[in-house]
Scaffold this motif. Structure first.
Motif, PDB file in Angstrom:
ATOM      1  N   ASP A  11      -4.778 -29.201  22.878  1.00 46.26           N
ATOM      2  CA  ASP A  11      -3.717 -29.577  21.948  1.00 46.26           C
ATOM      3  C   ASP A  11      -3.055 -28.346  21.334  1.00 46.26           C
ATOM      4  OD1 ASP A  11      -4.168 -32.487  22.056  1.00 46.26           O
ATOM      5  OD2 ASP A  11      -6.090 -31.984  21.146  1.00 46.26           O
ATOM      6  N   ASP A  12      -1.732 -28.318  21.373  1.00 39.73           N
ATOM      7  CA  ASP A  12      -0.919 -27.207  20.867  1.00 39.73           C
ATOM      8  C   ASP A  12      -1.137 -25.910  21.651  1.00 39.73           C
ATOM      9  OD1 ASP A  12       0.641 -28.414  18.827  1.00 39.73           O
ATOM     10  OD2 ASP A  12      -1.099 -28.457  17.512  1.00 39.73           O
ATOM     11  N   THR A  13      -1.820 -26.017  22.774  1.00 42.12           N
ATOM     12  CA  THR A  13      -1.997 -24.868  23.668  1.00 42.12           C
ATOM     13  C   THR A  13      -1.391 -25.163  25.035  1.00 42.12           C
ATOM     14  OG1 THR A  13      -3.989 -24.099  22.534  1.00 42.12           O
ATOM     15  CG2 THR A  13      -3.684 -23.364  24.809  1.00 42.12           C
ATOM     16  N   LEU A  14      -1.755 -26.292  25.615  1.00 43.07           N
ATOM     17  CA  LEU A  14      -1.140 -26.712  26.874  1.00 43.07           C
ATOM     18  C   LEU A  14       0.071 -27.599  26.651  1.00 43.07           C
ATOM     19  CD1 LEU A  14      -4.182 -27.412  29.231  1.00 43.07           C
ATOM     20  CD2 LEU A  14      -2.874 -25.310  28.910  1.00 43.07           C
ATOM     21  N   LEU A  15       0.137 -28.200  25.479  1.00 42.48           N
ATOM     22  CA  LEU A  15       1.267 -29.059  25.129  1.00 42.48           C
ATOM     23  C   LEU A  15       1.341 -29.165  23.605  1.00 42.48           C
ATOM     24  CD1 LEU A  15       0.344 -32.815  25.741  1.00 42.48           C
ATOM     25  CD2 LEU A  15      -1.334 -31.017  25.400  1.00 42.48           C
ATOM     26  N   PRO A  16       2.513 -29.464  23.053  1.00 45.42           N
ATOM     27  CA  PRO A  16       2.631 -29.555  21.596  1.00 45.42           C
ATOM     28  C   PRO A  16       2.049 -30.855  21.053  1.00 45.42           C
ATOM     29  CG  PRO A  16       4.718 -30.087  22.625  1.00 45.42           C
ATOM     30  CD  PRO A  16       3.801 -29.644  23.735  1.00 45.42           C
ATOM     31  N   GLN A  17       1.658 -30.816  19.811  1.00 49.06           N
ATOM     32  CA  GLN A  17       1.158 -31.963  19.053  1.00 49.06           C
ATOM     33  C   GLN A  17      -0.258 -32.342  19.472  1.00 49.06           C
ATOM     34  OE1 GLN A  17       2.755 -36.080  19.372  1.00 49.06           O
ATOM     35  NE2 GLN A  17       3.501 -35.799  17.264  1.00 49.06           N
ATOM     36  N   ASP A  18      -0.931 -32.967  18.545  1.00 50.19           N
ATOM     37  CA  ASP A  18      -2.289 -33.449  18.772  1.00 50.19           C
ATOM     38  C   ASP A  18      -2.226 -34.652  19.712  1.00 50.19           C
ATOM     39  OD1 ASP A  18      -4.789 -34.803  18.512  1.00 50.19           O
ATOM     40  OD2 ASP A  18      -5.111 -33.800  16.595  1.00 50.19           O
ATOM     41  N   SER A  19      -2.934 -34.581  20.828  1.00 49.64           N
ATOM     42  CA  SER A  19      -2.892 -35.676  21.807  1.00 49.64           C
ATOM     43  C   SER A  19      -3.469 -36.967  21.245  1.00 49.64           C
ATOM     44  CB  SER A  19      -3.621 -35.276  23.088  1.00 49.64           C
ATOM     45  OG  SER A  19      -4.994 -34.998  22.843  1.00 49.64           O
ATOM     46  N   MET A  20      -4.341 -36.866  20.232  1.00 48.85           N
ATOM     47  CA  MET A  20      -4.897 -38.086  19.645  1.00 48.85           C
ATOM     48  C   MET A  20      -3.842 -38.855  18.867  1.00 48.85           C
ATOM     49  SD  MET A  20      -8.757 -36.841  18.602  1.00 48.85           S
ATOM     50  CE  MET A  20      -8.237 -35.241  17.973  1.00 48.85           C
ATOM     51  N   LEU A  94      -2.029 -20.894  33.716  1.00 49.86           N
ATOM     52  CA  LEU A  94      -3.311 -21.487  34.120  1.00 49.86           C
ATOM     53  C   LEU A  94      -3.424 -21.504  35.648  1.00 49.86           C
ATOM     54  CD1 LEU A  94      -4.935 -24.704  32.665  1.00 49.86           C
ATOM     55  CD2 LEU A  94      -4.738 -24.408  35.119  1.00 49.86           C
ATOM     56  N   LYS A  95      -2.363 -21.945  36.307  1.00 48.74           N
ATOM     57  CA  LYS A  95      -2.397 -22.027  37.767  1.00 48.74           C
ATOM     58  C   LYS A  95      -2.472 -20.637  38.403  1.00 48.74           C
ATOM     59  CE  LYS A  95      -0.112 -26.512  38.100  1.00 48.74           C
ATOM     60  NZ  LYS A  95       1.076 -27.267  38.581  1.00 48.74           N
ATOM     61  N   GLN A  96      -1.835 -19.656  37.772  1.00 47.52           N
ATOM     62  CA  GLN A  96      -1.910 -18.284  38.277  1.00 47.52           C
ATOM     63  C   GLN A  96      -3.340 -17.766  38.192  1.00 47.52           C
ATOM     64  OE1 GLN A  96       0.348 -16.435  39.805  1.00 47.52           O
ATOM     65  NE2 GLN A  96      -1.031 -14.672  39.970  1.00 47.52           N
ATOM     66  N   ASP A 101      -8.752 -16.581  41.361  1.00 45.21           N
ATOM     67  CA  ASP A 101     -10.194 -16.847  41.444  1.00 45.21           C
ATOM     68  C   ASP A 101     -10.894 -16.869  40.088  1.00 45.21           C
ATOM     69  OD1 ASP A 101     -12.416 -17.528  43.006  1.00 45.21           O
ATOM     70  OD2 ASP A 101     -13.151 -15.472  42.986  1.00 45.21           O
ATOM     71  N   TYR A 102     -10.160 -17.210  39.046  1.00 44.40           N
ATOM     72  CA  TYR A 102     -10.798 -17.454  37.752  1.00 44.40           C
ATOM     73  C   TYR A 102     -11.376 -18.858  37.734  1.00 44.40           C
ATOM     74  CZ  TYR A 102      -8.859 -13.343  35.395  1.00 44.40           C
ATOM     75  OH  TYR A 102      -8.570 -12.061  35.009  1.00 44.40           O
ATOM     76  N   LEU A 103     -12.494 -19.029  37.053  1.00 43.41           N
ATOM     77  CA  LEU A 103     -12.964 -20.364  36.727  1.00 43.41           C
ATOM     78  C   LEU A 103     -12.171 -20.828  35.519  1.00 43.41           C
ATOM     79  CD1 LEU A 103     -16.852 -19.934  37.019  1.00 43.41           C
ATOM     80  CD2 LEU A 103     -15.315 -21.056  38.652  1.00 43.41           C
ATOM     81  N   PRO A 121      -5.710 -27.867  37.775  1.00 43.66           N
ATOM     82  CA  PRO A 121      -6.824 -27.361  38.603  1.00 43.66           C
ATOM     83  C   PRO A 121      -7.918 -26.711  37.747  1.00 43.66           C
ATOM     84  CG  PRO A 121      -5.036 -25.788  38.659  1.00 43.66           C
ATOM     85  CD  PRO A 121      -4.532 -26.970  37.869  1.00 43.66           C
ATOM     86  N   VAL A 122      -8.594 -27.522  36.967  1.00 48.17           N
ATOM     87  CA  VAL A 122      -9.654 -27.005  36.100  1.00 48.17           C
ATOM     88  C   VAL A 122     -11.011 -27.211  36.770  1.00 48.17           C
ATOM     89  CG1 VAL A 122      -8.279 -27.461  34.033  1.00 48.17           C
ATOM     90  CG2 VAL A 122      -9.944 -29.155  34.793  1.00 48.17           C
ATOM     91  N   ASP A 123     -11.925 -26.309  36.462  1.00 50.18           N
ATOM     92  CA  ASP A 123     -13.270 -26.394  37.025  1.00 50.18           C
ATOM     93  C   ASP A 123     -14.228 -27.142  36.112  1.00 50.18           C
ATOM     94  OD1 ASP A 123     -13.104 -24.534  39.498  1.00 50.18           O
ATOM     95  OD2 ASP A 123     -12.183 -23.364  37.904  1.00 50.18           O
ATOM     96  N   VAL A 124     -14.004 -27.025  34.810  1.00 50.51           N
ATOM     97  CA  VAL A 124     -14.898 -27.651  33.838  1.00 50.51           C
ATOM     98  C   VAL A 124     -14.059 -28.221  32.691  1.00 50.51           C
ATOM     99  CG1 VAL A 124     -16.748 -27.266  32.158  1.00 50.51           C
ATOM    100  CG2 VAL A 124     -16.816 -26.109  34.377  1.00 50.51           C
ATOM    101  N   ILE A 125     -14.392 -29.439  32.280  1.00 51.49           N
ATOM    102  CA  ILE A 125     -13.766 -30.058  31.112  1.00 51.49           C
ATOM    103  C   ILE A 125     -14.837 -30.236  30.043  1.00 51.49           C
ATOM    104  CG2 ILE A 125     -12.661 -32.125  30.173  1.00 51.49           C
ATOM    105  CD1 ILE A 125     -11.422 -32.563  32.943  1.00 51.49           C
ATOM    106  N   ILE A 126     -14.588 -29.647  28.882  1.00 49.29           N
ATOM    107  CA  ILE A 126     -15.495 -29.785  27.749  1.00 49.29           C
ATOM    108  C   ILE A 126     -14.685 -30.365  26.590  1.00 49.29           C
ATOM    109  CG2 ILE A 126     -16.980 -28.606  26.087  1.00 49.29           C
ATOM    110  CD1 ILE A 126     -17.455 -26.430  28.182  1.00 49.29           C
ATOM    111  N   GLY A 127     -15.043 -31.558  26.158  1.00 49.17           N
ATOM    112  CA  GLY A 127     -14.347 -32.195  25.044  1.00 49.17           C
ATOM    113  C   GLY A 127     -15.326 -32.969  24.197  1.00 49.17           C
TER     114      GLY A 127
END
Length: 204
Positions: A11-20, A94-96, A101-103, A121-127
């Motif tokens: 939130d506010d990093t990949l897109l604006p506003q709180d997704s909740m 992020l895609k770059q 070869d970043y995780l 293209p994420v390797d791990v989702i932590i929420g």
């Protein structure tokens, strides 16, 4: 094994506003009667504001849509209400990093129950984790709200499971907020996202 990692807040990093907040609007449009839960949310907001309750009961109240939206609706929410609002330059970054070869770790206080529908293209989702009961989602939070130091704890938990060591000098962290500094301190390169336009700069 040492590896380059790029940590991204959501939130506010990949897109604006709180997704909740977007989730609440989405739920109200499809199930207008759920507006009654706004009163509980407001009441608990007052109690939290005067420090009568902790944040967890308030956040569970905010997540009331999870009790009423199907998995299909949650996927639709991600596709229709989140993807169109991405900061395109941050997504390109992020895609770059992925191509180099970043995780890619997506680490957010938002619930995993809809973050899992990401198209990125994420390797791990932590929420923040929420309880599923009898095959249905609920707003009951499991453990702690995934914010600040809790993000670091969860990251270390995953790294230990995967036997990965962060390549500190070559790893990156992206966030809009200083509340993520505990996570950002895991890496050398700390990138601030301007929540107004998605522009990027170094944290000072």
């Amino acid at each position: 094994m040492k590896h380059k990692i790029a940590f991204f807040d959501f939130d506010d990093t990949l897109l604006p506003q709180d997704s909740m907040k977007r989730l609440i609007y989405f739920c109200l449009k499809r199930h207008p009667w759920t507006f009654i839960y706004l009163f509980k949310m407001a009441f608990l907001g007052v109690l939290y504001g005067i420090k009568v309750i902790s944040f967890i009961p308030l956040k569970q109240a905010i997540l009331f849509p999870l009790n009423h939206l199907s998995e299909k609706e949650l996927e639709q929410f991600y596709q229709e209400c989140l993807i169109p609002h991405y900061y395109l330059n941050v997504i390109a970054e992020l895609k770059q990093k992925k191509s180099e070869d970043y995780l890619i770790y997506l680490v957010s206080a938002s619930p995993e129950v809809y973050l899992k529908y990401t198209d990125l293209p994420v390797d791990v989702i932590i929420g923040t984790k929420t309880l599923s009961k009898d095959g249905k989602n609920t707003n009951k939070i499991i453990g702690e709200n995934c914010k600040s130091e809790e993000k670091v704890r969860r990251i270390h938990e995953i790294l230990k499971e995967k036997n990965i060591e962060i390549d500190y000098d070559n790893s990156y962290g992206y966030s809009d907020s200083l509340t993520d500094m505990p996570m950002l301190k895991l890496v050398k390169h700390r990138i601030r996202i301007n929540k107004k336009d998605g522009s990027m700069s170094q944290f000072e």
